[in-house]
Write a protein that holds these residues in place. Structure first.
Motif, mmCIF file in Angstrom:
data_model
loop_
_atom_site.group_PDB
_atom_site.id
_atom_site.type_symbol
_atom_site.label_atom_id
_atom_site.label_comp_id
_atom_site.label_asym_id
_atom_site.label_seq_id
_atom_site.Cartn_x
_atom_site.Cartn_y
_atom_site.Cartn_z
ATOM 1 N N VAL A 91 6.007 12.155 0.347
ATOM 2 C CA VAL A 91 5.442 11.845 1.720
ATOM 3 C C VAL A 91 5.424 12.518 3.383
ATOM 4 O O VAL A 91 4.202 12.670 3.327
ATOM 5 N N ARG A 99 -4.877 11.634 1.281
ATOM 6 C CA ARG A 99 -4.576 9.781 1.187
ATOM 7 C C ARG A 99 -6.036 9.443 1.754
ATOM 8 O O ARG A 99 -6.453 8.500 0.699
ATOM 9 N N ASP A 276 -3.124 -0.084 -6.388
ATOM 10 C CA ASP A 276 -3.467 0.534 -5.859
ATOM 11 C C ASP A 276 -4.376 2.059 -5.396
ATOM 12 O O ASP A 276 -4.583 2.913 -6.227
ATOM 13 N N LYS A 293 4.770 6.538 -9.264
ATOM 14 C CA LYS A 293 5.486 6.195 -8.226
ATOM 15 C C LYS A 293 7.216 6.516 -8.159
ATOM 16 O O LYS A 293 7.248 5.179 -9.062
ATOM 17 N N VAL A 407 7.451 7.271 -2.954
ATOM 18 C CA VAL A 407 6.280 6.157 -2.060
ATOM 19 C C VAL A 407 8.308 5.753 -1.482
ATOM 20 O O VAL A 407 9.215 6.009 -1.279
ATOM 21 N N GLU A 412 7.031 -0.042 -0.368
ATOM 22 C CA GLU A 412 6.322 -1.255 -2.036
ATOM 23 C C GLU A 412 7.583 -0.907 -2.752
ATOM 24 O O GLU A 412 6.805 -0.993 -4.157
#
Length: 490
Positions: A91, A99, A276, A293, A407, A412
């Motif tokens: 992240v 993004r 996504d 993820k 994530v 999520e």
């Protein structure tokens, strides 16, 4: 199936009829002739049922699976290493420009019809106190929506966003949704979708297919009999996806539709971002065969599988928490201060279609299944035996290039696995995660909240038809006050 003997001494007596000779010989070839042990005690109807049950089995394939799986026990386990940092998009490493670029690239691929979605939905909600398929479950949101409906509406939202992402778009391009059920959930799942008019999706953009079952076996590999005329069977695990896609010719179906990428996820996640675009764009950008993820492991003893590397330079794979040495689970990276083995698998995967073909063929060739020792219902009551199953993450060792995408758990991953009253992963905990996330979206969009109970116990729900991940809410929320708990919709 029985032959009547007539005459002064044998009037009315039934002569024994042997099992079909060819079938018996085939069973002997695989050491499974014991399934006919109670043949003489069966009625003609029961014998027919037993013969049909055996004839429905691919004995050569099942024998290969049993031999390979039992033979793999005791083999040396490859040394494992932490996942290299270069394999993970964290992240803090991602910029808003990254993004945005990935989001647009993903939407473009969706608009071109290159993405399909696969849902793993073979489980019943037994641990939730329900006999219905898990996807039918209502976690108690203000809308009363089921998990299936939440996911269907996220697909609808992404389809709309993709169609709006390009000027001159010819309209909405349906994302095809492949839903894997099991023999225990298939009929109920189909009826649930039909009764809810497919939640606004087109009926022909959804394909239901069943995962397989495989006989349960004793420790020496013999079939366990559930009844005198039926072999005990169990679903072949969520990794049965690959053989089911192959046997149902759905990989060819995807290719015919122009699909290049496949989003694969489990049904029991109330916050799953189906299809996504950001993850898809990242996946395409990296040019890898597989991606997942991940969330950071919350604490060393958390009961989650983690991604590891098989030796230096080897493929990434998942090791279950029960298989990891406790000391290793607690190791700290002295540079980052994080757990060395910290990347939790949460069943949110992306594959290329070419890779899925490779996996389906590879898993079939290798025929090694995980062995789960369970109490199996049998003619002798519950008996200990093996259930054989594959896991969806068994695909990763076949990939020469796998990328992990971190994530945030609170955004999520809201698992729904245990009934309310359990200490974790309950409908209540998942509902609160949804309401809290959506409350943050409202505030970020300039809205206000009032509530009659402490805010940490409640919140608002935003319909997926309004917003996929918090975008486009200003027109709905700015300057408005919402009373929690409630649903925000168009």
């Amino acid at each position: 199936m029985r032959e009547m003997v007539v005459g002064s001494e044998g009037a009315g007596r039934e002569a024994a009829v042997a099992p079909p000779p060819a079938l018996l010989e085939r069973l002997k070839d695989y050491g499974q002739e014991g399934v006919f042990a109670l043949w003489d005690e069966l009625s003609a109807e029961e014998r027919d049922l037993l013969v049909k049950d055996i004839e429905s089995l691919d004995l050569a394939r099942i024998d290969r699976i049993i031999r390979c799986s039992l033979g793999s026990q005791g083999l040396p386990v490859p040394a494992i290493e932490p996942v290299p940092e270069a394999n993970v998009s964290t992240v803090e490493d991602r910029s808003s420009e990254d993004r945005e670029r990935w989001w647009k690239r993903g939407l473009k691929a969706i608009l071109e019809g290159k993405l399909a979605v696969v849902l793993l939905s073979g489980g019943q909600g037994t641990r939730l106190g329900s006999s219905d398929p898990k996807g039918c479950f209502n976690i108690g949101l203000p809308s009363g929506k089921s998990l299936f409906q939440l996911q269907a509406e996220r697909i609808l939202c992404i389809q709309r966003l993709a169609s709006q992402s390009t000027e001159g778009s010819s309209g909405i391009v349906p994302i095809h949704w492949y839903i894997m059920t099991s023999p225990f959930t298939d009929e109920a799942t189909r009826k649930f979708f039909e009764s809810h008019k497919y939640f606004g999706l087109e009926a022909d953009q959804i394909t239901f297919f069943q995962q397989g079952t495989i006989p349960c076996v004793s420790r020496d590999g013999r079939f366990i009999m559930e009844s005198p005329y039926k072999v005990a069977k169990a679903p072949d695990g969520n990794g049965g996806l690959y053989s089911a896609l192959k046997s149902s010719k759905l990989l060819e179906d995807m290719a015919m539709r122009g699909v290049k990428y496949v989003d694969c996820y489990g049904v029991d996640n109330a916050l799953v971002r189906v299809a996504d675009p950001t993850f898809l764009g990242y996946f395409i950008d990296k040019g890898v065969a597989a991606a997942a993820k991940v969330v950071r492991k919350a604490y060393p003893q958390e009961k989650v599988g983690v991604f590891v590397q098989h030796g230096r330079g080897g493929p990434l794979t998942v090791i279950e928490y029960s298989e990891m040495d406790p000391t290793m689970a607690c190791e700290i990276n002295q540079i980052t201060g994080r757990l060395r083995y910290c990347w939790s698998n949460v069943c949110l995967h992306m594959f290329t279609l070419d890779f899925l073909n490779q996996v389906a063929n590879g898993l079939e060739k290798d025929s090694i299944y995980h062995l789960a020792e369970k109490k199996i219902p049998s003619i002798h009551g519950f008996t200990m035996g093996w259930k054989l199953e594959q896991f969806v993450f068994d695909a990763f060792p076949y990939s020469s290039s796998t990328a992990l995408y971190e994530v945030i758990r609170e955004e999520e991953f809201a698992p729904v696995k245990n009934a309310n009253g359990a200490s974790y992963d309950t409908p209540d905990s998942a509902r609160l995660m949804v309401l809290r996330l959506h409350s943050r979206w409202v505030v970020a969009a300039g809205g206000f909240l009032t509530h009659s109970v402490p805010l940490y116990l409640t919140g608002v729900e935003i319909s997926p038809l309004c917003s996929y991940s918090g975008e486009n809410l200003e027109a709905i929320c700015r300057g408005r006050t919402f009373h929690a708990p409630s649903e925000i919709t168009f």
